[in-house]
Design an enzyme around this catalytic site. Structure first.
Site, PDB file in Angstrom:
ATOM      1  N   PHE A 106      69.576-102.732  87.814  1.00 32.77           N
ATOM      2  CA  PHE A 106      70.081-103.980  87.230  1.00 32.77           C
ATOM      3  C   PHE A 106      69.167-105.154  87.602  1.00 32.77           C
ATOM      4  O   PHE A 106      68.782-105.967  86.757  1.00 32.77           O
ATOM      5  CB  PHE A 106      71.505-104.202  87.751  1.00 32.77           C
ATOM      6  CG  PHE A 106      72.101-105.543  87.448  1.00 32.77           C
ATOM      7  CD1 PHE A 106      72.616-105.823  86.196  1.00 32.77           C
ATOM      8  CD2 PHE A 106      72.157-106.523  88.435  1.00 32.77           C
ATOM      9  CE1 PHE A 106      73.176-107.083  85.927  1.00 32.77           C
ATOM     10  CE2 PHE A 106      72.711-107.767  88.176  1.00 32.77           C
ATOM     11  CZ  PHE A 106      73.220-108.045  86.915  1.00 32.77           C
ATOM     12  N   ASP A 140      69.904-104.055  81.349  1.00 37.91           N
ATOM     13  CA  ASP A 140      69.901-102.891  82.234  1.00 37.91           C
ATOM     14  C   ASP A 140      70.386-101.706  81.397  1.00 37.91           C
ATOM     15  O   ASP A 140      71.559-101.324  81.445  1.00 37.91           O
ATOM     16  CB  ASP A 140      70.847-103.189  83.417  1.00 37.91           C
ATOM     17  CG  ASP A 140      70.969-102.020  84.384  1.00 37.91           C
ATOM     18  OD1 ASP A 140      70.062-101.168  84.405  1.00 37.91           O
ATOM     19  OD2 ASP A 140      71.979-101.983  85.123  1.00 37.91           O
TER      20      ASP A 140
HETATM   21  C1  SPV Z   1      72.405-101.448  89.893  1.00 41.83           C
HETATM   22  O1  SPV Z   1      72.354-102.289  90.784  1.00 41.83           O
HETATM   23  O2  SPV Z   1      71.538-101.298  89.053  1.00 41.83           O
HETATM   24  C2  SPV Z   1      73.551-100.571  89.826  1.00 41.83           C
HETATM   25  C3  SPV Z   1      74.811-101.023  90.330  1.00 41.83           C
HETATM   26  O3  SPV Z   1      73.420 -99.525  89.273  1.00 41.83           O
HETATM   27  S1  SPV Z   1      75.693-101.709  89.047  1.00 41.83           S
HETATM   28  O4  SPV Z   1      74.931-102.740  88.432  1.00 41.83           O
HETATM   29  O5  SPV Z   1      76.880-102.189  89.687  1.00 41.83           O
HETATM   30  O6  SPV Z   1      75.996-100.661  88.105  1.00 41.83           O
HETATM   31 MG    MG Z   2      71.759 -99.395  88.057  1.00 41.21          MG
END
Ligand code: SPV
Ligand code: MG
Length: 540
Positions: A44, A54
């Site tokens: 992300f 993402d």
């Molecule tokens: C990320 O940090 O990319 C994750 C966690 O996978 S989340 O964004 O909460 O899915």
């Molecule tokens: Mg992730």
């Protein structure tokens, strides 16, 4: 690899391993400096840093490069979020080989279909069949070469709305396939489903959680048997908020009041490792013509009484000569001649000296030990060429540039015209050189080799034929000789520079005189100061 072993031992001991999301070397370093146990190379965050969703818009190489940069920056373990493994089991094998070789401690893959979408985005959240994902875990485990390299499996059943039973069924299957831990993800506003999962799971294998939407304390995590907590994106979100606020402030109000709300440039240089680079540069960077250092000893308290009023308790270098400090004039001359490494050694009135772009070195012993101590203090390292310049001298650039081209280990710049300018009424540092100047004749820079025969306080006026102008050039070898002579022989302190040179001459070392008749002036008393002001008048 120590980082992998550290992660494994944490998990085996049942301690809570706390990691924070990052997306590059700088953010990983901030995580490490804040004292966390590891870095979460967040898909992300990495996507956000490229301003793309993402959703596997970036390629594996993009994510890998970011992870590798983080791993090479910090000494704590990096756990990489590898989404679905960037394709099928073949991609997973390639991915593990690359991430392991890049020094990553562990990878985490999730059981969604490729390309994934961030778990907090409503709508399309497609799960891969269990068998397919089990194959990926087996492929990942077989592809690794170090036993401590771990593979975590992320269960997305709660995210996709398939329910608790499906989540548990998948977690079981993944651990049976060899997963080193289960990342159970939830987008719930409360910790209820995570608590329910952990209670049924009953520590069958290590659990990872990522409390982005639900509140949960670290004590509760420990009670539930959580092994790794991922604070996945809080650094990024803090940065975006603060950066946005500051940028809006600048747009609306300009820079006023901004500096106190942002870190200093020095802090950024520290994070970059500039200091380390500078140390390495001193050892290894060889420049054309060699490294050049200037040492300006300016610690002494001795000054002509006619200066008292204007200088108050500042050193002579702080005299303002037509809008520019004496120090500043020499710094500019040195810089223009290509000398960037300038070291000013201060003692008397040292706290009043603040200058840009030079190293200010304090000599606390200046009263007792005198100028030689200052010169030695000015050398944390010895350069290929070392210019020593007294702080009450102004040099012109031409003279300096010619001096820097001279060959020799120890070269004193000397002037014969002092006999005509005795009215300066200064304690001269005299020199007796092999040849006298071409008296009363016009002369050019003859480049003859003129050896210094005697100098220092015991040289009489009658025997001398030159005055030392407070400027010398020493090669690396010359400087090493000077330091050795100063440190080994027990001289009565304070010792003058020319007295030490006399010891070297006496010991048979070659010291050369570079003869000049102009191109410098000294600011020894108020009348020199007035003369300098009129010379520099208009020519700032
Ligand atoms: C990320 O940090 O990319 C994750 C966690 O996978 S989340 O964004 O909460 O899915
Ligand atoms: Mg992730």
């Amino acid at each position: 690899m120590k980082k992998r072993a550290k992660l494994r031992s944490f998990i085996e001991k049942g301690e809570l391993f706390k990691i924070v999301g990052a997306h590059n070397g700088l953010t990983a370093k901030l995580v490490a400096e804040a004292g966390f146990d590891g870095v979460w190379a967040s898909g992300f965050e990495i996507s956000s840093s490229h301003a793309v969703p993402d959703a596997n818009i970036l390629t594996m190489t993009d994510y890998l490069n970011a992870s590798a940069e983080m791993a090479s920056t910090v000494s704590i373990p990096v756990i990489s979020d590898c989404d679905t493994g960037y394709g099928n089991s073949n991609n997973v094998i390639h991915m593990v080989q690359k991430y392991e070789a890049a020094g990553i401690a562990a990878v985490c893959i999730e059981d969604k279909k490729f390309p994934k979408v961030n778990s907090f985005i409503p709508g399309r959240q497609e799960l891969a069949p269990i068998a397919e994902f089990v194959g990926k875990i087996m492929a990942a485990k077989n592809a690794r070469v170090t036993k401590d390299f771990m593979v975590f499996a992320r269960v997305e059943a709660l995210i996709a709305g398939w329910g608790m039973d499906e989540a548990l069924r998948r977690a079981e299957a993944y651990v049976d396939a060899g997963a080193d831990g289960i990342f159970i993800h939830s987008k719930s506003k409360t910790s209820d489903e995570i608590t329910a999962f952990c209670e049924v799971w009953n520590k069958r294998a290590p659990i990872l959680i990522c409390p982005t939407t639900y509140p949960i304390s670290e004590d509760e995590m420990k009670n539930l048997g959580v092994s790794i907590v991922i604070y996945a994106n809080h650094g990024l979100r803090a940065a975006i908020k603060h950066m946005g606020e500051i940028l809006r402030h600048i747009k609306e109000n300009g820079l006023s009041g901004v500096d106190s709300k942002i870190v200093s440039m020095a802090e950024v240089f520290r994070l970059q490792g500039m200091h380390v680079m500078k140390q390495q540069e001193k050892k290894y960077l060889k420049t054309e013509g060699g490294s050049v250092k200037a040492i300006i000893p300016a610690a002494g308290a001795k000054m002509d009484s006619s200066f008292k009023e204007i200088l108050e308790d500042r050193p002579v270098g702080m005299l303002d000569i037509n809008g520019k400090l004496l120090f500043q004039r020499n710094i500019e001359t040195l810089n223009s001649a290509g000398v960037q490494d300038i070291n000013i050694i201060v003692g008397y009135g040292g706290d009043k000296v603040s200058l840009e772009g030079v190293n200010i070195i304090k000599n606390e012993d200046f009263q007792k030990k005198g100028i030689m101590q200052s010169i030695i203090k000015g050398m944390d390292s010895i350069s290929d060429k070392n210019v020593i310049l007294y702080s009450d001298i102004i040099l012109d650039q031409g003279l300096l540039e010619r001096l820097l081209k001279k060959e020799g280990d120890i070269i004193l710049v000397v002037d014969s015209t002092y006999r005509k300018t005795q009215s300066r009424n200064k304690e001269l540092e005299l020199v007796m050189a092999e040849y006298s100047s071409h008296d009363n004749r016009r002369t050019i820079d003859v480049n003859r080799k003129n050896l210094v025969r005697k100098t220092g306080k015991n040289l009489s006026e009658e025997d001398a034929n030159f005055e030392f102008i407070g400027t010398a050039l020493l090669s690396k070898k010359g400087m090493e000789l000077l330091v050795k002579e100063y440190e080994n022989a027990k001289f009565p302190e304070p010792l003058s520079f020319t007295d030490l040179i006399q010891h070297l001459v006496g010991a048979g070392h070659e010291v050369l005189a570079y003869e000049v008749t102009s191109g410098w002036m000294e600011i020894h008393n108020f009348s020199d100061y007035k003369k300098a002001c009129s010379i520099f008048c208009g020519g700032k």
